[in-house]
Design a protein around this motif. Structure first.
Motif, PDB file in Angstrom:
ATOM      1  N   ASN A  29       3.235  -7.768 -11.887  1.00  0.00           N
ATOM      2  CA  ASN A  29       3.382  -8.248 -10.409  1.00  0.00           C
ATOM      3  C   ASN A  29       4.764  -8.358 -10.189  1.00  0.00           C
ATOM      4  O   ASN A  29       5.097  -8.073  -8.973  1.00  0.00           O
ATOM      5  CB  ASN A  29       2.460  -9.257 -10.189  1.00  0.00           C
ATOM      6  N   SER A  32       6.802  -5.159  -9.644  1.00  0.00           N
ATOM      7  CA  SER A  32       6.356  -4.828  -8.358  1.00  0.00           C
ATOM      8  C   SER A  32       7.171  -5.090  -7.384  1.00  0.00           C
ATOM      9  O   SER A  32       7.440  -4.430  -6.385  1.00  0.00           O
ATOM     10  CB  SER A  32       4.799  -4.777  -8.436  1.00  0.00           C
ATOM     11  N   PRO A 114      -2.606   2.580 -10.027  1.00  0.00           N
ATOM     12  CA  PRO A 114      -2.497   1.606  -8.831  1.00  0.00           C
ATOM     13  C   PRO A 114      -3.500   0.624  -8.670  1.00  0.00           C
ATOM     14  O   PRO A 114      -4.513   0.718  -9.056  1.00  0.00           O
ATOM     15  CB  PRO A 114      -2.574   2.736  -7.559  1.00  0.00           C
ATOM     16  N   ASN A 115      -3.102  -0.478  -7.752  1.00  0.00           N
ATOM     17  CA  ASN A 115      -4.165  -1.465  -7.548  1.00  0.00           C
ATOM     18  C   ASN A 115      -3.961  -2.235  -6.370  1.00  0.00           C
ATOM     19  O   ASN A 115      -3.082  -1.795  -5.667  1.00  0.00           O
ATOM     20  CB  ASN A 115      -3.818  -2.685  -8.755  1.00  0.00           C
ATOM     21  N   THR A 116      -4.471  -3.191  -5.962  1.00  0.00           N
ATOM     22  CA  THR A 116      -4.454  -3.591  -4.829  1.00  0.00           C
ATOM     23  C   THR A 116      -2.970  -4.328  -4.430  1.00  0.00           C
ATOM     24  O   THR A 116      -2.622  -4.191  -3.241  1.00  0.00           O
ATOM     25  CB  THR A 116      -5.444  -4.824  -4.448  1.00  0.00           C
ATOM     26  N   THR A 117      -2.618  -4.963  -5.319  1.00  0.00           N
ATOM     27  CA  THR A 117      -1.184  -5.512  -5.144  1.00  0.00           C
ATOM     28  C   THR A 117      -0.198  -4.636  -4.929  1.00  0.00           C
ATOM     29  O   THR A 117       0.483  -4.722  -3.702  1.00  0.00           O
ATOM     30  CB  THR A 117      -0.720  -6.252  -6.419  1.00  0.00           C
ATOM     31  N   ALA A 119      -0.562  -1.461  -3.486  1.00  0.00           N
ATOM     32  CA  ALA A 119      -0.903  -0.994  -2.436  1.00  0.00           C
ATOM     33  C   ALA A 119      -0.711  -1.931  -1.006  1.00  0.00           C
ATOM     34  O   ALA A 119       0.012  -1.029  -0.177  1.00  0.00           O
ATOM     35  CB  ALA A 119      -2.599  -1.002  -2.113  1.00  0.00           C
ATOM     36  N   VAL A 120      -0.485  -2.935  -1.199  1.00  0.00           N
ATOM     37  CA  VAL A 120      -0.158  -3.934  -0.041  1.00  0.00           C
ATOM     38  C   VAL A 120       1.428  -3.931  -0.218  1.00  0.00           C
ATOM     39  O   VAL A 120       2.091  -3.906   0.910  1.00  0.00           O
ATOM     40  CB  VAL A 120      -0.547  -5.695  -0.457  1.00  0.00           C
ATOM     41  N   ASP A 176       0.541 -12.229  -5.804  1.00  0.00           N
ATOM     42  CA  ASP A 176      -0.815 -11.628  -5.801  1.00  0.00           C
ATOM     43  C   ASP A 176      -1.002 -10.843  -4.434  1.00  0.00           C
ATOM     44  O   ASP A 176      -0.086 -11.073  -3.657  1.00  0.00           O
ATOM     45  CB  ASP A 176      -2.205 -12.437  -6.067  1.00  0.00           C
ATOM     46  N   ALA A 177      -2.121 -10.164  -4.045  1.00  0.00           N
ATOM     47  CA  ALA A 177      -2.333  -9.731  -2.987  1.00  0.00           C
ATOM     48  C   ALA A 177      -2.203 -10.386  -1.731  1.00  0.00           C
ATOM     49  O   ALA A 177      -1.772 -10.119  -0.684  1.00  0.00           O
ATOM     50  CB  ALA A 177      -3.435  -8.834  -2.877  1.00  0.00           C
ATOM     51  N   THR A 178      -2.826 -11.619  -1.921  1.00  0.00           N
ATOM     52  CA  THR A 178      -2.888 -12.588  -0.902  1.00  0.00           C
ATOM     53  C   THR A 178      -1.516 -12.916  -0.499  1.00  0.00           C
ATOM     54  O   THR A 178      -1.422 -13.156   0.767  1.00  0.00           O
ATOM     55  CB  THR A 178      -3.799 -13.769  -1.370  1.00  0.00           C
ATOM     56  N   LEU A 181       0.098 -10.131   1.273  1.00  0.00           N
ATOM     57  CA  LEU A 181      -0.570 -10.074   2.620  1.00  0.00           C
ATOM     58  C   LEU A 181       0.066 -10.964   3.882  1.00  0.00           C
ATOM     59  O   LEU A 181       0.469 -10.732   4.901  1.00  0.00           O
ATOM     60  CB  LEU A 181      -1.723 -10.281   2.821  1.00  0.00           C
TER      61      LEU A 181
END
Length: 212
Positions: A29, A32, A114-117, A119-120, A176-178, A181
């Motif tokens: 992460n 990324s 690929p993952n949500t993180t 992708a964001v 993280d994704a949150t 975002l």
């Protein structure tokens, strides 16, 4: 460099012994997030030259004499720096994900990317960070008369993101994704404000008479 160098770091890290899966995902992460920082650095040279470089070389004035509106000129020159930078970020991220999946799938038992993180990062943060960098460079170009100085100042757009990375490494926040975002929403708001400043700055009369 990032797309190959970062997987090499992962490979060396895994080679030194058993690494818990939780530590692997935290590291991935963090790595990324580098692609957001990259997205603020890539447009610097392109956008600085596109705006200030052409002004200094007297090749911008003929373009300003065309029937295109100020908004159309700003959009076209911004896209000339924005699109290649986003494309390069996506290409580098694709290579990074393929290499990392090949190195970590055996330890994790699944493909991390690929993952949500990611992708964001790629769908929201990277385009917004690129836009932020281009807009910042338009404003810098209107204030600085030297191309090299403008490029050096343009790299300052990456400093806030470097600060976020440091906070994550000191466990003050997580990547993280949150969190990403939230960063993307803030970037969107900043981009909207900077767009208004750029539109006020990029005017024929301002460029011809007040840009240094």
């Amino acid at each position: 460099m990032l797309s190959i160098g970062l997987p090499m770091v992962v490979w060396l890290w895994l080679k030194n012994g058993e690494v818990p899966a939780s530590e692997i995902t935290v590291l991935l992460n963090a790595f990324s997030f580098f692609f957001i920082i990259l997205a603020t650095l890539l447009p610097t040279v392109l956008s600085s030259y596109s705006f200030l470089g052409e002004k200094l070389e007297k090749s911008l004035e003929p373009l300003l004499a065309t029937p295109a509106t100020d908004g159309e000129l700003l959009l076209g020159k911004s896209l000339a720096a924005l699109l290649p930078s986003i494309a390069a970020s996506y290409a580098g991220a694709a290579v990074f994900m393929v290499f990392v999946d090949g190195l970590t799938s055996g330890r994790l038992g699944y493909l991390y990317f690929p993952n949500t993180t990611m992708a964001v990062i790629l769908l929201l943060a990277v385009p917004l960070a690129c836009t932020f960098s281009v807009e910042a460079n338009v404003i810098i170009a209107s204030l600085v008369g030297d191309l090299r100085a403008a490029q050096q100042l343009g790299t300052l757009a990456s400093v806030p993101f470097g600060g976020v990375f440091v906070l994550a490494e000191t466990n003050f926040t997580s990547l993280d994704a949150t969190t990403l975002l939230t960063i993307s929403v803030l970037l969107l708001a900043i981009d909207v404000v900077l767009l208004q400043v750029c539109r006020a700055t990029f005017r024929r009369e301002e460029i011809l008479t007040k840009w240094k």
